[in-house]
Design a protein around this motif. Structure first.
Motif, PDB file in Angstrom:
ATOM      1  N   LEU A 238       0.809  -1.215   0.000  1.00 11.42           N
ATOM      2  CA  LEU A 238       0.000   0.000   0.000  1.00 11.42           C
ATOM      3  C   LEU A 238       0.844   1.268   0.000  1.00 11.42           C
ATOM      4  O   LEU A 238       0.294   2.369   0.094  1.00 11.42           O
ATOM      5  CB  LEU A 238      -0.917   0.017   1.231  1.00 11.42           C
ATOM      6  CG  LEU A 238      -2.039  -1.022   1.263  1.00 11.42           C
ATOM      7  CD1 LEU A 238      -2.660  -1.097   2.663  1.00 11.42           C
ATOM      8  CD2 LEU A 238      -3.111  -0.702   0.239  1.00 11.42           C
TER       9      LEU A 238
ATOM     10  N   ARG B 167      -4.165   4.440   4.563  1.00  6.53           N
ATOM     11  CA  ARG B 167      -4.314   3.297   3.659  1.00  6.53           C
ATOM     12  C   ARG B 167      -4.272   1.990   4.452  1.00  6.53           C
ATOM     13  O   ARG B 167      -5.079   1.091   4.224  1.00  6.53           O
ATOM     14  CB  ARG B 167      -3.210   3.303   2.603  1.00  6.53           C
ATOM     15  CG  ARG B 167      -3.424   4.319   1.498  1.00  6.53           C
ATOM     16  CD  ARG B 167      -2.479   4.082   0.343  1.00  6.53           C
ATOM     17  NE  ARG B 167      -2.211   5.341  -0.350  1.00  6.53           N
ATOM     18  CZ  ARG B 167      -1.044   5.945  -0.382  1.00  6.53           C
ATOM     19  NH1 ARG B 167       0.000   5.383   0.209  1.00  6.53           N
ATOM     20  NH2 ARG B 167      -0.890   7.090  -1.013  1.00  6.53           N
TER      21      ARG B 167
ATOM     22  N   ALA C 218      -7.464  -0.542   5.069  1.00  6.63           N
ATOM     23  CA  ALA C 218      -7.316  -1.952   4.692  1.00  6.63           C
ATOM     24  C   ALA C 218      -7.676  -2.862   5.859  1.00  6.63           C
ATOM     25  O   ALA C 218      -8.375  -3.869   5.690  1.00  6.63           O
ATOM     26  CB  ALA C 218      -5.891  -2.220   4.219  1.00  6.63           C
TER      27      ALA C 218
ATOM     28  N   VAL D  21      -8.366  -5.889   0.435  1.00  5.66           N
ATOM     29  CA  VAL D  21      -7.735  -4.899  -0.443  1.00  5.66           C
ATOM     30  C   VAL D  21      -8.068  -5.253  -1.882  1.00  5.66           C
ATOM     31  O   VAL D  21      -8.611  -6.326  -2.162  1.00  5.66           O
ATOM     32  CB  VAL D  21      -6.204  -4.862  -0.248  1.00  5.66           C
ATOM     33  CG1 VAL D  21      -5.832  -4.279   1.092  1.00  5.66           C
ATOM     34  CG2 VAL D  21      -5.600  -6.259  -0.432  1.00  5.66           C
TER      35      VAL D  21
ATOM     36  N   ASN E  69      -7.031   0.437  -1.732  1.00  9.50           N
ATOM     37  CA  ASN E  69      -8.069   0.307  -0.707  1.00  9.50           C
ATOM     38  C   ASN E  69      -9.435   0.127  -1.339  1.00  9.50           C
ATOM     39  O   ASN E  69      -9.803   0.853  -2.268  1.00  9.50           O
ATOM     40  CB  ASN E  69      -8.091   1.536   0.198  1.00  9.50           C
ATOM     41  CG  ASN E  69      -6.893   1.598   1.119  1.00  9.50           C
ATOM     42  OD1 ASN E  69      -6.087   2.510   1.022  1.00  9.50           O
ATOM     43  ND2 ASN E  69      -6.755   0.642   2.011  1.00  9.50           N
TER      44      ASN E  69
END
Length: 588
Positions: free
Chosen positions: A192, A433, A437, A443, A545
């Motif tokens: 991420l 992020r 998640a 995700v 996300n």
């Protein structure tokens, strides 16, 4: 503000302005965000920015209603998610151009709105089908091979081997499976990071600090704050336990007196000033207060309020006042004279958690304080003293509470003062992020894979609709609109690829078209069936996300449809006596 873009004053000016304004987001997409200098023509001062929100914050948008609407939409999204604003603005521009193309082809507004909403439903369904559960990612990281020293025995830490979607074998295997640990968040964070590796490393460090003495990894963004220290090299950025805040010289002298000793503390949400009123408060008008105290005329209302607040703090033996908002300078000076430290701009979530940890009651106004509102077992220590870029001596104070708390501060540094805001924004983007998640427990495939799935789905549906040719009561223009939406996703991937690799947009579009030829094989690799079978999902992949992507798409489409409807009402007029003119309009 809109540059050299030519606006056709006769047709849907709002959509044209939206498309032109959204162009500022192109350079902020992807992992390689470019810095921009924005200069104020009146003062000559310049600002260094690298996100669409900061660009909009520094533009003069007061003269354009569409620009103000865009700014409010982007700011609201940023406040809730802290990431995805660039995608929101890009799609708002792309879909406004798609809507303009439909209108130029003579497609009625009602059909455009209906088709765009149906296309969005298809894309949301694609996100649900292609989402990767965190459980699948954890299994993948556990299955990574580890080196076994010679002479060691392989122990049998038991697991369930999933044979299919419906049958499970509960027999233990002769394999060592590590317990979920800190690497879970680390691997998730790696996927991420989106190019912000330094910022994401701070998030991983924060997770390590919060996970200390805890068997499983955690990351609680509500107990994380950031402190910006100018003048130090960027590689000095790190994470430390506690809440670090900056003090001026007057506050620092009080802190030196109170350091390393337990204190009484109170917590105030909002501003600490005489004029502050909470949101929704309406001051009564036409009311005059009359008192019978002889000294009332000698004191102004503000002075009387400050005397009352100071009296309360002294009576309750308070040493520390933490405020989420701004603090009146006079209040800081008056309290400092009595060795009471007042600190403002403390993150509200930290304020709330500290109040719980110390047994205090959070209040809105200082005049509400009672002995039941006072918290205990809180400590302060001088963390560092340094000079800022103006040569002013600043003191960094570390505030920590006893008990089971995991307060963490990310210390962000840079010798370039103009970059500090950008570095802090990037840290919070990475932190949220990871937060989203963990909250979504899933995700999405990143690096444009999800968008490729959407293009594939939209194109399939559009081709099927074109074969039907509007029969069976369907929208006769659905195929055209869906093809335009698919083109918008292609433009997005091409823009990200161009920013990331430096290739031209034309070359990037060619690569995207080539990738679309292999979309079926990509679907087979990352389909829900494969993931449910616990096939390997490499932790080095790029992830997006789920909730952030869906919400940015939804807000972008709402923005486009609102402007489209407004344009239609301005151009065609609205006759309330005829339902036919109202049938195709969406009222928000």
């Amino acid at each position: 503000m809109l540059g050299s873009t030519i606006i056709n004053q006769r047709q849907h000016v709002g959509l044209q302005k939206l498309s032109a304004l959204a162009a500022v987001a192109h350079s902020t997409l992807g992992p390689c965000k470019k810095f921009k200098f924005i200069q104020d023509e009146a003062t000559g001062e310049s600002t260094l920015v690298s996100s669409c929100l900061r660009i909009l914050d520094n533009l003069d948008l007061a003269t354009c209603a569409v620009s103000q609407l865009v700014h409010e939409t982007v700011r609201a999204h940023h406040k809730g998610f802290r990431t995805g604003s660039g995608s929101l603005l890009f799609y708002a521009g792309a879909w406004s151009r798609a809507a303009l193309s439909c209108l130029h082809q003579g497609i009625p507004t009602s059909h455009v709105i209906a088709a765009m909403i149906e296309g969005m439903d298809l894309c949301v369904d694609v996100c649900k089908r292609s989402s990767i559960s965190l459980d699948a990612l954890c299994v993948s990281t556990q299955k990574q091979p580890t080196e076994i020293p010679s002479g060691s025995k392989v122990t049998k830490e038991k697991r369930q081997v999933k044979l299919s979607r419906h049958f499970c074998n509960t027999e233990p295997e002769s394999i060592s499976v590590p317990e979920p640990g800190l690497t879970d968040v680390a691997h998730l964070a790696e996927g991420l990071s989106h190019g912000c590796n330094d910022a994401m490393n701070l998030v991983i460090q924060a997770s390590h600090v919060q996970s200390k003495d805890i068997q499983s990894s955690v990351f609680d963004v509500t107990k994380v704050t950031a402190c910006v220290l100018p003048g130090f090299p960027e590689d000095h950025a790190h994470v430390c336990p506690g809440c670090v805040v900056l003090l001026n010289a007057e506050q620092a002298s009080v802190a030196h007196h109170l350091k390393n000793q337990p204190m009484n503390v109170v917590f105030i949400s909002g501003d600490l000033s005489h004029s502050y009123r909470h949101l929704g408060f309406s001051r009564p008008v036409g009311i005059q207060c009359v008192g019978n105290q002889s000294n009332m005329s000698d004191l102004s209302q503000e002075e009387y309020w400050m005397e009352k607040v100071l009296g309360l703090l002294l009576h309750l033996d308070v040493n520390l006042v933490l405020v989420s908002g701004l603090v009146n300078k006079t209040v800081i000076q008056l309290c400092s004279q009595h060795r009471i430290l007042v600190v403002g701009k403390v993150t509200f979530s930290i304020l709330k958690e500290m109040a719980i940890a110390t047994g205090a009651v959070l209040v809105t106004y200082a005049t509400q304080l009672t002995k039941h509102c006072v918290g205990k077992d809180i400590h302060i220590s001088i963390w560092r003293e340094f000079q800022n870029h103006n040569g002013m001596l600043l003191t960094a104070l570390n505030i920590n509470a006893d008990g089971n708390t995991r307060f963490v501060t990310a210390v962000i540094t840079s010798p370039v003062h103009g970059k500090l805001q950008t570095l802090e924004d990037r840290f919070w983007s990475c932190a949220y992020r990871v937060h989203h998640a963990l909250k979504d427990k899933a995700v999405l495939p990143g690096a444009g894979v999800t968008e490729l799935f959407c293009i594939h789905r939209l194109t399939e549906k559009a081709d099927a609709e074109n074969l039907r040719n509007g029969t069976c009561g369907s929208n006769p223009y659905l195929g055209i609109v869906l093809h335009l939406l698919a083109g918008s996703f292609m433009d997005y991937i091409a823009a990200v690829m161009a920013n990331s690799t430096g290739v031209s947009r034309v070359k990037a579009s060619t690569v995207v078209n080539q990738k679309l030829q292999d979309v079926n094989s990509i679907s087979a690799e990352l389909s829900q069936l494969v993931l449910d079978s616990h096939e390997d999902v490499s932790p080095s992949k790029v992830f997006d996300n789920l909730s952030v992507k869906q919400e940015s798409w939804r807000k972008a489409l709402d923005l486009v449809l609102l402007v489209l409807q407004t344009d239609a009402e301005i151009i065609t007029g609205l006759d309330e006596s005829k339902d036919v003119n109202r049938a195709g309009l969406m009222f928000l």
